[in-house]
Design a protein around this motif. Structure first.
Motif, PDB file in Angstrom:
ATOM      1  N   UNK A 161      56.063 -35.157  33.440  1.00 54.79           N
ATOM      2  CA  UNK A 161      55.676 -34.631  32.135  1.00 54.79           C
ATOM      3  C   UNK A 161      55.094 -35.753  31.281  1.00 54.79           C
ATOM      4  N   UNK A 162      55.710 -36.925  31.362  1.00 51.13           N
ATOM      5  CA  UNK A 162      55.183 -38.085  30.643  1.00 51.13           C
ATOM      6  C   UNK A 162      53.802 -38.458  31.162  1.00 51.13           C
ATOM      7  N   UNK A 163      53.613 -38.404  32.477  1.00 52.71           N
ATOM      8  CA  UNK A 163      52.317 -38.728  33.062  1.00 52.71           C
ATOM      9  C   UNK A 163      51.244 -37.738  32.600  1.00 52.71           C
ATOM     10  N   UNK A 164      51.610 -36.477  32.506  1.00 55.68           N
ATOM     11  CA  UNK A 164      50.675 -35.466  32.010  1.00 55.68           C
ATOM     12  C   UNK A 164      50.276 -35.768  30.563  1.00 55.68           C
ATOM     13  N   UNK A 183      46.245 -33.669  38.425  1.00 53.63           N
ATOM     14  CA  UNK A 183      46.566 -32.510  39.249  1.00 53.63           C
ATOM     15  C   UNK A 183      48.085 -32.380  39.273  1.00 53.63           C
ATOM     16  N   UNK A 184      48.555 -31.158  39.294  1.00 53.75           N
ATOM     17  CA  UNK A 184      49.995 -30.892  39.305  1.00 53.75           C
ATOM     18  C   UNK A 184      50.322 -29.968  40.472  1.00 53.75           C
ATOM     19  N   UNK A 185      50.655 -30.536  41.623  1.00 56.62           N
ATOM     20  CA  UNK A 185      50.987 -29.703  42.781  1.00 56.62           C
ATOM     21  C   UNK A 185      52.410 -29.151  42.708  1.00 56.62           C
ATOM     22  N   UNK A 186      52.606 -28.027  43.381  1.00 60.95           N
ATOM     23  CA  UNK A 186      53.958 -27.566  43.694  1.00 60.95           C
ATOM     24  C   UNK A 186      54.356 -28.232  45.018  1.00 60.95           C
ATOM     25  N   UNK A 187      55.211 -27.602  45.801  1.00 56.03           N
ATOM     26  CA  UNK A 187      55.684 -28.234  47.032  1.00 56.03           C
ATOM     27  C   UNK A 187      54.557 -28.304  48.061  1.00 56.03           C
ATOM     28  N   UNK A 236      41.191 -34.857  30.128  1.00 54.66           N
ATOM     29  CA  UNK A 236      42.486 -34.576  29.519  1.00 54.66           C
ATOM     30  C   UNK A 236      43.187 -33.346  30.056  1.00 54.66           C
ATOM     31  N   UNK A 237      42.673 -32.803  31.149  1.00 51.09           N
ATOM     32  CA  UNK A 237      43.219 -31.560  31.693  1.00 51.09           C
ATOM     33  C   UNK A 237      44.159 -31.819  32.874  1.00 51.09           C
ATOM     34  N   UNK A 238      45.124 -30.942  33.027  1.00 53.71           N
ATOM     35  CA  UNK A 238      46.004 -30.960  34.189  1.00 53.71           C
ATOM     36  C   UNK A 238      45.775 -29.678  34.968  1.00 53.71           C
TER      37      UNK A 238
END
Length: 251
Positions: A161-164, A183-187, A236-238
């Protein structure tokens, strides 16, 4: 696959295997030269061979949070391939599983140091050495754990969350010459995430609308897009890469 990264050099941390290596493979396929890091020299040597040898890739062993290692990687990237146009902060650790109330605070500090502070260091040093004058693009590998609670790996999620948030702040500071996204992957089926699905993959995948866990190439495609001119008006997007998990799957 294309030549959209022809003449560009990418630095990818934690890229001897898994998501990092898949990103390196995709960037090489799209014309880039890559410099990859990792802690084990032998694993990096194997990865360099897989990437097409020393004409395409350079491996530099070291600890991602070591400032001297960071300096060496950036210097060697510029000396070997002529630039440091792209940066992927992929290194991450999650050495514990359990409730926050029982978390060793020294371990918590290490998680934040590796997952966040070192990523910021790589951005600072790459900016000073190359991107500040020449521009570039950065992708931080976060996690859906940084977007929604993830019991058992809460400190890992908090660090992501901090990295985002750092991604958004850096995008504001570094534009217009440098774009910063995440990028925010799930498993994803990697050795790193194996404890989250091994022996029960079908059960875990049932929570995903697309019916399967991620593969490293799924994240690599999204990262390559964000680094490319196809995403020239994005910063600035995730980008969530999760097979639909966060649409309503179990936490």
């Amino acid at each position: 696959m294309s030549d959209r990264f022809a003449g560009r050099t990418a630095i990818i941390t934690g890229a001897s295997r898994g998501i990092g290596l898949a990103i390196a493979e995709r960037l090489v396929a799209d014309g880039a030269k890559v410099v990859i890091t990792g802690r084990k020299a032998d694993a990096l040597a194997e990865a360099v061979t897989r990437l097409g040898g020393h004409d395409q890739a350079l491996g530099v062993a070291g600890h991602t949070a070591d400032a001297d290692h960071c300096d060496e990687v950036i210097t060697r990237a510029i000396d070997t391939f002529g630039s440091a146009d792209l940066l992927v902060n992929n290194t991450g650790i999650n050495p514990v599983y359990g409730p926050l109330t029982e978390l060793d605070l020294a371990v918590a500090r290490t998680i934040v140091e590796v997952n966040c502070i070192s990523a910021l260091s790589w951005v600072q040093k790459t900016h000073q050495a190359w991107m500040g004058k020449h521009g570039g693009a950065i992708v931080n590998v976060a996690s859906v754990g940084g977007i929604r609670p993830a019991p058992g790996i809460a400190m890992y999620g908090a660090s992501k969350a901090m990295l985002i948030h750092l991604t958004a702040e850096l995008a504001l500071e570094l534009g217009p010459g440098i774009r910063v996204n995440a990028v925010a992957p799930a498993v994803v089926k990697t050795k790193f995430a194996s404890a989250l699905y091994e022996g029960r993959e079908e059960e875990v995948a049932a929570a995903y609308p697309l019916g399967r866990l991620g593969a490293p190439r799924d994240v690599a495609g999204a990262a390559a897009f964000l680094l490319s001119e196809d995403a020239a008006w994005m910063t600035g997007q995730t980008v969530v890469v999760d097979g639909g998990f966060t649409l309503g799957g179990a936490a």
